[in-house]
Scaffold this motif. Structure first.
Motif, PDB file in Angstrom:
ATOM      1  N   LYS A 355       0.838  -1.193   0.000  1.00 24.38           N
ATOM      2  CA  LYS A 355       0.000   0.000   0.000  1.00 24.38           C
ATOM      3  C   LYS A 355       0.877   1.249   0.000  1.00 24.38           C
ATOM      4  O   LYS A 355       1.778   1.388   0.836  1.00 24.38           O
ATOM      5  CB  LYS A 355      -0.905   0.015   1.226  1.00 24.38           C
ATOM      6  CG  LYS A 355      -1.957  -1.092   1.196  1.00 24.38           C
ATOM      7  CD  LYS A 355      -2.845  -1.003   2.423  1.00 24.38           C
ATOM      8  CE  LYS A 355      -3.920  -2.092   2.399  1.00 24.38           C
ATOM      9  NZ  LYS A 355      -4.821  -1.999   3.558  1.00 24.38           N
ATOM     10  N   PRO A 356       0.594   2.177  -0.909  1.00 25.94           N
ATOM     11  CA  PRO A 356       1.452   3.365  -1.035  1.00 25.94           C
ATOM     12  C   PRO A 356       1.494   4.205   0.238  1.00 25.94           C
ATOM     13  O   PRO A 356       2.556   4.697   0.626  1.00 25.94           O
ATOM     14  CB  PRO A 356       0.815   4.139  -2.184  1.00 25.94           C
ATOM     15  CG  PRO A 356       0.078   3.104  -2.966  1.00 25.94           C
ATOM     16  CD  PRO A 356      -0.430   2.097  -1.965  1.00 25.94           C
ATOM     17  N   GLU A 357       0.309   4.394   0.908  1.00 24.28           N
ATOM     18  CA  GLU A 357       0.334   5.265   2.093  1.00 24.28           C
ATOM     19  C   GLU A 357       1.148   4.657   3.229  1.00 24.28           C
ATOM     20  O   GLU A 357       1.843   5.367   3.971  1.00 24.28           O
ATOM     21  CB  GLU A 357      -1.097   5.560   2.553  1.00 24.28           C
ATOM     22  CG  GLU A 357      -1.917   4.353   2.976  1.00 24.28           C
ATOM     23  CD  GLU A 357      -2.599   3.671   1.787  1.00 24.28           C
ATOM     24  OE1 GLU A 357      -3.419   2.785   2.022  1.00 24.28           O
ATOM     25  OE2 GLU A 357      -2.276   4.054   0.639  1.00 24.28           O
ATOM     26  N   GLN A 358       1.103   3.330   3.371  1.00 25.26           N
ATOM     27  CA  GLN A 358       1.912   2.685   4.404  1.00 25.26           C
ATOM     28  C   GLN A 358       3.402   2.732   4.065  1.00 25.26           C
ATOM     29  O   GLN A 358       4.250   2.924   4.948  1.00 25.26           O
ATOM     30  CB  GLN A 358       1.460   1.237   4.600  1.00 25.26           C
ATOM     31  CG  GLN A 358       0.066   1.114   5.187  1.00 25.26           C
ATOM     32  CD  GLN A 358      -0.348  -0.332   5.383  1.00 25.26           C
ATOM     33  OE1 GLN A 358       0.261  -1.249   4.805  1.00 25.26           O
ATOM     34  NE2 GLN A 358      -1.404  -0.555   6.174  1.00 25.26           N
ATOM     35  N   ARG A 359       3.725   2.601   2.790  1.00 25.90           N
ATOM     36  CA  ARG A 359       5.132   2.690   2.378  1.00 25.90           C
ATOM     37  C   ARG A 359       5.679   4.103   2.635  1.00 25.90           C
ATOM     38  O   ARG A 359       6.818   4.271   3.066  1.00 25.90           O
ATOM     39  CB  ARG A 359       5.266   2.323   0.905  1.00 25.90           C
ATOM     40  CG  ARG A 359       4.912   0.845   0.614  1.00 25.90           C
ATOM     41  CD  ARG A 359       4.953   0.579  -0.892  1.00 25.90           C
ATOM     42  NE  ARG A 359       6.285   0.707  -1.422  1.00 25.90           N
ATOM     43  CZ  ARG A 359       7.182  -0.275  -1.490  1.00 25.90           C
ATOM     44  NH1 ARG A 359       6.865  -1.478  -1.033  1.00 25.90           N
ATOM     45  NH2 ARG A 359       8.372  -0.078  -2.003  1.00 25.90           N
ATOM     46  N   LEU A 360       4.814   5.111   2.337  1.00 24.05           N
ATOM     47  CA  LEU A 360       5.249   6.489   2.604  1.00 24.05           C
ATOM     48  C   LEU A 360       5.484   6.713   4.094  1.00 24.05           C
ATOM     49  O   LEU A 360       6.406   7.419   4.496  1.00 24.05           O
ATOM     50  CB  LEU A 360       4.209   7.471   2.066  1.00 24.05           C
ATOM     51  CG  LEU A 360       4.092   7.567   0.532  1.00 24.05           C
ATOM     52  CD1 LEU A 360       2.954   8.503   0.139  1.00 24.05           C
ATOM     53  CD2 LEU A 360       5.409   8.052  -0.072  1.00 24.05           C
ATOM     54  N   ARG A 361       4.615   6.111   4.912  1.00 27.35           N
ATOM     55  CA  ARG A 361       4.789   6.259   6.353  1.00 27.35           C
ATOM     56  C   ARG A 361       6.089   5.616   6.818  1.00 27.35           C
ATOM     57  O   ARG A 361       6.827   6.189   7.626  1.00 27.35           O
ATOM     58  CB  ARG A 361       3.604   5.602   7.069  1.00 27.35           C
ATOM     59  CG  ARG A 361       3.707   5.573   8.579  1.00 27.35           C
ATOM     60  CD  ARG A 361       3.845   6.953   9.135  1.00 27.35           C
ATOM     61  NE  ARG A 361       4.025   6.924  10.597  1.00 27.35           N
ATOM     62  CZ  ARG A 361       4.512   7.932  11.308  1.00 27.35           C
ATOM     63  NH1 ARG A 361       4.915   9.047  10.697  1.00 27.35           N
ATOM     64  NH2 ARG A 361       4.634   7.835  12.626  1.00 27.35           N
TER      65      ARG A 361
END
Length: 551
Positions: A355-361
């Motif tokens: 998931k992109p948002e989790q990777r960004l986090r």
């Protein structure tokens, strides 16, 4: 590589310090003894007295012979040998160490007190009494004295009417009692008729000290002969010997005392210094942290005791620094391990999440940990070079008043609406301390930043400064929660982790106060922390006080 302590056999060797002490202590009495043994002037004085007495005796003999052993023939006085010989012997009888000889005007021997008529007209010669035998000590003293004198220049001294020369050469001119006088002796005798000759002093091969004087015998202002007296100056040698023996005995006594005192002095100086050297060797070899210096040296109240205590204090401080470095290395490893562990965990999780948002986090966490490690490494490097920098940098007068005003103005210009305000209570000038300006500013910014971070919204921070005697005192006070009483000292330790509420983890390295204490103590000052309390005793904030020596 540690150096081994000195070998046990080192103590058995003679200490170089002991050699120097012995030399310096023995040199003055040795020079004094040498000066006293020289005794030239004293010897010349004794010889002068002997010469004067002998000359007076010769004049009496000459006068007696001129009156009793002379007849007038053709209006000229003529010496009568038959009368002169017994008269001369009778005159000399009271002086056993004296030989008298009578010469006529041509230099021929007329009478000799040591020559007598024997049976049947034979001639008997009576030599001077032999010299008294010297004991072993006297012989040693004389031998040593003569060897010493051979190294010094000798000079004649005026005695009476001419110089007295102590001569030991076999061909020196003399009025000795040898039958064959020679032309030079006759010439000297002729000169004696015209006013006398200089006394002649010499030492024979047997060690006799002989003195000879010549006096003309006159009758009606006309010379009739010459009286030559030769005496062995035994009293002179005896007096000189007594003085030399006394001087040598005193020198030996002083030498024994000097050696004893030098050994005692060396034992009180050299031996303790060697003990300190061995203690330093044990410290280098790592054999002991405390107790390396013998307690007996630490208990001394002299300079050796001061040196021993300073060495022990230096060793204690050195081991404390070593322990501190070891703890610092362990703390650094622990503090670096936390963000590294977080980064590694985030990277491993990042590989499994799509998931992109989790990777960004996760990427944000890795970035924050990288920033944290960068700040931590920078503070660690700063902490490690503070002491070295302060030891190399020359302190100079620094006025704190404009620095405090600038910090207060900077905080007012950069604060948000609800940030704590800074109130300055300090004179506009005259707060001059001895320090390094950049490091002093670093300490004040650290304390002011801590106070602002712990103060509540819209709170106040007081920045006060004043001079008290030879110290300039700066205090930073806040309205925060204060400091736990048990942590008032440990708050200055490295990596202290007490942080204000709501602050994100990793914003500070925990080295700020530790670095501040390093700087202040490196400049010869003190830093401390305490809690502010109201009238009821409730903690209403914290106060940090810095004291620096005034310039």
């Amino acid at each position: 590589m540690p150096t081994a302590p000195p070998r046990p056999g080192f103590r058995a060797r003679v200490s170089p310090l002991l050699k120097r002490i012995l030399l310096l202590n023995a040199l003055p009495p040795a020079l004094l003894a040498a000066a006293l043994l020289y005794l030239d002037q004293y010897q010349n004085g004794l010889l002068a007295a002997e010469v004067n007495a002998l000359r007076t005796q010769a004049r009496i003999y000459a006068g007696a012979i001129a009156e009793a052993a002379v007849r007038v023939q053709d209006d000229r006085p003529v010496l009568v040998p038959e009368s002169a010989r017994p008269l001369l012997r009778r005159l000399v009888e009271p002086s056993p160490n004296t030989q008298a000889r009578l010469f006529d005007n041509t230099g021929l021997v007329v009478a000799d007190s040591r020559v007598r008529d024997g049976p049947g007209g034979a001639v008997a010669t009576e030599p001077l009494p032999p010299p008294e035998p010297r004991g072993a000590l006297a012989g040693s003293v004389v031998g040593l004295y003569e060897k010493l004198l051979s190294a010094f220049p000798r000079s004649g001294t005026n005695i009476g009417t001419g110089p007295v020369v102590v001569d030991q050469t076999p061909d020196a001119p003399s009025f000795d009692w040898q039958p064959d006088l020679g032309p030079d002796r006759r010439e000297e005798l002729r000169l004696a008729l015209e006013g006398g000759v200089a006394p002649y002093v010499r030492r024979t091969a047997e060690g006799r000290l002989l003195i000879s004087v010549a006096e003309p015998a006159r009758r009606a202002n006309q010379g009739v002969g010459i009286v030559l007296l030769t005496r062995e100056a035994r009293d002179v040698d005896q007096r000189l010997m007594e003085i030399r023996v006394s001087v040598l005995l005193l020198f030996l006594i002083s030498l024994v005392l000097t050696v004893a005192l030098s050994v005692y002095l060396a034992r009180t100086l050299a031996a303790p210094i060697l003990e300190l050297a061995r203690a330093a060797g044990r410290m280098r070899a790592g054999e002991g942290r405390t107790g390396s210096v013998p307690p007996a040296l630490l208990a001394r109240e002299d300079e050796i005791g001061v040196l021993a205590r300073d060495l022990q204090d230096a060793a204690t401080a050195l081991w404390a620094r070593v322990d501190s470095n070891e703890r610092f290395a362990a703390d650094v490893a622990h503090e670096l391990k936390n963000p590294l562990t977080s980064v590694r965990s985030a990277i491993e999780t990042l590989r499994r999440i799509e998931k992109p948002e989790q990777r960004l986090r996760l990427l944000a966490i890795i970035a924050e940990d990288a920033v944290r490690m960068d700040r931590l490494i920078s503070d660690i490097a700063d902490s490690s070079r503070v002491d070295a920098e302060l030891s190399r940098t020359a302190v100079e007068p620094v006025d704190l008043a404009p620095i405090l005003a600038a910090l207060a103005e900077l905080n007012a210009a950069t604060m948000d609406d609800d940030d704590p305000s800074v109130e300055l209570e300090a004179p506009p000038e005259g707060l001059v301390v001895r320090g390094v300006e950049g490091r002093v500013v670093q300490v004040l910014r650290n304390l002011l930043g801590n106070a602002v971070s712990f103060s509540p919204a819209n709170g106040k921070v007081w920045l006060r400064a004043k001079q008290t005697g030879a110290v300039v005192e700066v205090s930073v006070e806040d309205e925060g929660p204060g400091i736990p009483e048990a942590n008032l000292e440990s708050i200055f330790d490295r990596f202290y982790s007490e942080r204000p509420r709501g602050e994100r983890f990793g914003q500070h390295s925990g080295l700020g106060l530790s670095i501040s204490r390093q700087i202040v103590e490196g400049l010869g000052g003190r830093i401390g922390a305490e809690n502010r309390r109201d009238a009821s005793g409730k903690v209403v904030g914290a106060r940090f006080v810095v004291r620096l020596p005034a310039a």
